[in-house]
Enzyme design. Structure first.
Site, mmCIF file in Angstrom:
data_model
loop_
_atom_site.group_PDB
_atom_site.id
_atom_site.type_symbol
_atom_site.label_atom_id
_atom_site.label_comp_id
_atom_site.label_asym_id
_atom_site.label_seq_id
_atom_site.Cartn_x
_atom_site.Cartn_y
_atom_site.Cartn_z
ATOM 1 N N ARG A 162 0.716 -1.230 0.095
ATOM 2 C CA ARG A 162 0.090 -0.029 -0.083
ATOM 3 C C ARG A 162 0.880 1.412 0.032
ATOM 4 O O ARG A 162 0.574 2.319 0.547
ATOM 5 C CB ARG A 162 -0.950 -0.005 1.361
ATOM 6 C CG ARG A 162 -1.944 -1.166 1.316
ATOM 7 C CD ARG A 162 -2.720 -1.182 0.173
ATOM 8 N NE ARG A 162 -3.584 -2.419 0.016
ATOM 9 C CZ ARG A 162 -3.476 -3.535 -0.384
ATOM 10 N NH1 ARG A 162 -2.396 -3.552 -1.221
ATOM 11 N NH2 ARG A 162 -3.992 -4.780 -0.043
ATOM 12 N N SER A 211 -10.790 -1.334 3.400
ATOM 13 C CA SER A 211 -9.980 -1.675 4.724
ATOM 14 C C SER A 211 -9.449 -0.038 5.183
ATOM 15 O O SER A 211 -9.084 0.391 4.420
ATOM 16 C CB SER A 211 -9.045 -2.551 4.419
ATOM 17 O OG SER A 211 -9.450 -3.860 4.064
ATOM 18 N N GLU A 281 -4.815 2.720 6.337
ATOM 19 C CA GLU A 281 -4.748 2.489 4.845
ATOM 20 C C GLU A 281 -5.336 3.633 4.305
ATOM 21 O O GLU A 281 -5.034 4.140 3.310
ATOM 22 C CB GLU A 281 -5.291 1.378 4.474
ATOM 23 C CG GLU A 281 -5.127 0.900 2.913
ATOM 24 C CD GLU A 281 -5.347 -0.274 2.496
ATOM 25 O OE1 GLU A 281 -5.112 -1.375 3.308
ATOM 26 O OE2 GLU A 281 -6.238 -0.436 1.408
HETATM 27 C C1 LIG Z 1 -15.561 -1.507 -1.234
HETATM 28 C C2 LIG Z 1 -14.094 -1.244 -1.255
HETATM 29 C C3 LIG Z 1 -13.170 -2.279 -1.370
HETATM 30 C C4 LIG Z 1 -11.637 -2.259 -1.455
HETATM 31 N N1 LIG Z 1 -10.955 -3.378 -1.423
HETATM 32 C C5 LIG Z 1 -9.482 -2.893 -1.664
HETATM 33 C C6 LIG Z 1 -8.748 -4.092 -1.773
HETATM 34 O O1 LIG Z 1 -9.276 -5.297 -2.080
HETATM 35 N N2 LIG Z 1 -7.282 -3.940 -2.312
HETATM 36 C C7 LIG Z 1 -6.883 -2.606 -1.878
HETATM 37 O O2 LIG Z 1 -5.760 -2.493 -2.305
HETATM 38 N N3 LIG Z 1 -7.698 -1.370 -1.694
HETATM 39 C C8 LIG Z 1 -9.208 -1.726 -1.898
HETATM 40 N N4 LIG Z 1 -9.689 -0.712 -1.729
HETATM 41 C C9 LIG Z 1 -9.388 0.896 -1.441
HETATM 42 C C10 LIG Z 1 -9.415 1.378 -3.016
HETATM 43 O O3 LIG Z 1 -10.170 0.714 -3.897
HETATM 44 C C11 LIG Z 1 -7.762 1.418 -3.581
HETATM 45 O O4 LIG Z 1 -7.098 2.089 -2.734
HETATM 46 C C12 LIG Z 1 -7.761 1.961 -4.951
HETATM 47 O O5 LIG Z 1 -6.758 1.704 -5.768
HETATM 48 C C13 LIG Z 1 -7.870 3.620 -4.805
HETATM 49 O O6 LIG Z 1 -8.018 4.112 -6.281
HETATM 50 P P1 LIG Z 1 -8.689 5.446 -6.323
HETATM 51 O O7 LIG Z 1 -8.702 5.790 -7.751
HETATM 52 O O8 LIG Z 1 -10.118 5.797 -5.887
HETATM 53 O O9 LIG Z 1 -7.720 6.573 -5.623
HETATM 54 P P2 LIG Z 1 -8.079 7.678 -4.559
HETATM 55 O O10 LIG Z 1 -8.825 7.166 -3.445
HETATM 56 O O11 LIG Z 1 -8.727 8.947 -5.276
HETATM 57 O O12 LIG Z 1 -6.891 8.343 -4.003
HETATM 58 C C14 LIG Z 1 -5.949 7.319 -3.454
HETATM 59 C C15 LIG Z 1 -4.622 7.836 -3.199
HETATM 60 O O13 LIG Z 1 -3.878 8.061 -4.338
HETATM 61 C C16 LIG Z 1 -3.579 9.189 -4.833
HETATM 62 N N5 LIG Z 1 -3.999 9.314 -6.226
HETATM 63 C C17 LIG Z 1 -4.989 8.835 -6.793
HETATM 64 N N6 LIG Z 1 -4.868 9.034 -8.402
HETATM 65 C C18 LIG Z 1 -3.584 9.448 -8.496
HETATM 66 C C19 LIG Z 1 -2.951 9.664 -9.594
HETATM 67 N N7 LIG Z 1 -3.372 9.489 -10.915
HETATM 68 N N8 LIG Z 1 -1.468 10.139 -9.386
HETATM 69 C C20 LIG Z 1 -0.993 10.124 -8.003
HETATM 70 N N9 LIG Z 1 -1.653 9.911 -7.201
HETATM 71 C C21 LIG Z 1 -2.992 9.435 -7.171
HETATM 72 C C22 LIG Z 1 -4.600 10.116 -4.182
HETATM 73 O O14 LIG Z 1 -3.848 11.579 -3.945
HETATM 74 C C23 LIG Z 1 -4.682 9.249 -2.643
HETATM 75 O O15 LIG Z 1 -3.632 9.728 -1.970
HETATM 76 C C24 LIG Z 1 -11.216 -0.841 -1.654
HETATM 77 C C25 LIG Z 1 -12.164 0.240 -1.478
HETATM 78 C C26 LIG Z 1 -13.684 -0.064 -1.425
HETATM 79 C C27 LIG Z 1 -14.237 1.223 -1.498
#
Ligand SMILES: Cc1cc2nc3c(=O)[nH]c(=O)nc-3n(C[C@H](O)[C@H](O)[C@H](O)COP(=O)(O)OP(=O)(O)OC[C@H]3O[C@@H](n4cnc5c(N)ncnc54)[C@H](O)[C@@H]3O)c2cc1C
Length: 288
Positions: A162, A211, A281
């Site tokens: 992560r 999580s 996380e």
């Molecule tokens: C129901 C549910 C289940 C989940 N299950 C998992 C799982 O099994 N495994 C897991 O690892 N995660 C899980 N997650 C968490 C989430 O899905 C991941 O962390 C995912 O990768 C976040 O992507 P996002 O585009 O929504 O990022 P965001 O939530 O928008 O951003 C997360 C971080 O990344 C940064 N960021 C986003 N895009 C960029 C970019 N293009 N360049 C630089 N920085 C950036 C943001 O500033 C922030 O710090 C889950 C979430 C939910 C709601």
């Protein structure tokens, strides 16, 4: 490109929680992103690049600077031999679907993880023994400081659980992933099986950020929280899920402060009982 003022952040995260952003914009390509960064810098504004907000808790008081949402950004996904190149705004689930549909194996265990390709790299998202770093070859990035593009290899991105140290101070614009030849119908079945397992274990019927805590050396965070008897604990509109104790759900009207109260409770009870410090996380944005 419009720069929205006073935009409610709840619309831009899976928790549906948060105050207003002073400014928010949705660039479609690198040129627009560069223009936004230049605009924010010229005004001395703080800025934050986000994906789909699936791992973010926005403050109830919002964000005083510019939020740059990449959910409409560089929406391409193309095959090149056995690799796939995807823009940062493509949904991770779309990349997985695309690869499986092309008979390319490697990403199927990531099926069902919400979020964008960019967010998945930043978080080194993973599930069922596979992380983004296992399939990543390289990423095209943009430095916030110099506002210049640079392609970084997977080693230069320094991805671990992560975490993505090589991405500090950089936005992901696009990424290239390596796959192996596989059987299309088996991959599609595997993808469905993973999604079924996730739905069985996670409270997907409620709003959440997935999580809340990272796993610990002793045991998964959810197990420790459950053993402290905290399942079902509530604060305002938030609840430690009865189904999976590492999920704090929004029951419909939760505030960020409610989620934070339960985070504090879980941290202090787990520390008291097991001597383990839980590390979040979820990423906080705005003032807490
Ligand atoms: C129901 C549910 C289940 C989940 N299950 C998992 C799982 O099994 N495994 C897991 O690892 N995660 C899980 N997650 C968490 C989430 O899905 C991941 O962390 C995912 O990768 C976040 O992507 P996002 O585009 O929504 O990022 P965001 O939530 O928008 O951003 C997360 C971080 O990344 C940064 N960021 C986003 N895009 C960029 C970019 N293009 N360049 C630089 N920085 C950036 C943001 O500033 C922030 O710090 C889950 C979430 C939910 C709601």
């Amino acid at each position: 490109m419009k720069i929205l003022e006073g935009e409610p952040l709840a619309k831009y995260c899976s928790y549906r929680i948060g105050g207003k952003a002073a400014y928010l914009a949705l660039p479609k390509d690198t040129e627009e992103l560069v223009a936004l960064l230049t605009w924010a810098k010229a005004r001395g504004l703080d800025f934050e690049v986000i994906g789909f907000g699936a791992n973010i808790l926005f403050s109830d008081s919002g964000y005083p600077g510019l939020i740059i949402s990449l959910r409409d950004f560089e929406m391409f996904c193309v095959r090149k031999d056995d690799s796939v190149i995807a823009g940062a705004g493509v949904a991770l689930s779309e990349l997985v679907n695309f690869a499986c549909g092309e008979g390319l194996s490697g990403a199927e265990n990531l099926a069902g993880i919400p979020g964008s390709v960019g967010g998945a790299l930043r978080m080194n998202a993973g599930a069922f023994g596979v992380e983004i770093k296992d399939i990543l070859i390289r990423a095209n990035t943009l430095s916030y400081k110099s506002v210049k593009e640079k392609v970084l290899s997977v080693d230069e991105l320094v991805l671990s659980y992560r975490s993505s140290k090589g991405l500090n101070g950089r936005a992901v614009l696009a990424a290239e992933f390596a796959f192996k030849q596989g059987d299309k119908s088996e991959l599609v079945l595997k993808q469905e099986e993973i999604k079924r397992l996730r739905a069985e274990r996670h409270p997907l019927e409620h709003l959440s950020c997935g999580s809340v805590f990272k796993r610990t050396e002793l045991a998964p965070a959810g197990k420790l929280i459950e053993e402290c008897g905290l399942k079902g604990e509530r604060a305002g509109g938030a609840e430690i899920s009865q189904k999976h104790a590492n999920f704090i759900i929004n029951r419909g009207n939760a505030k960020a402060k409610d989620v934070r109260e339960l985070i504090r409770l879980a941290r202090s009870e787990v520390l008291k009982r097991f001597g383990v410090v839980l590390e979040e996380e979820v990423r906080y944005l705005g003032e807490f």
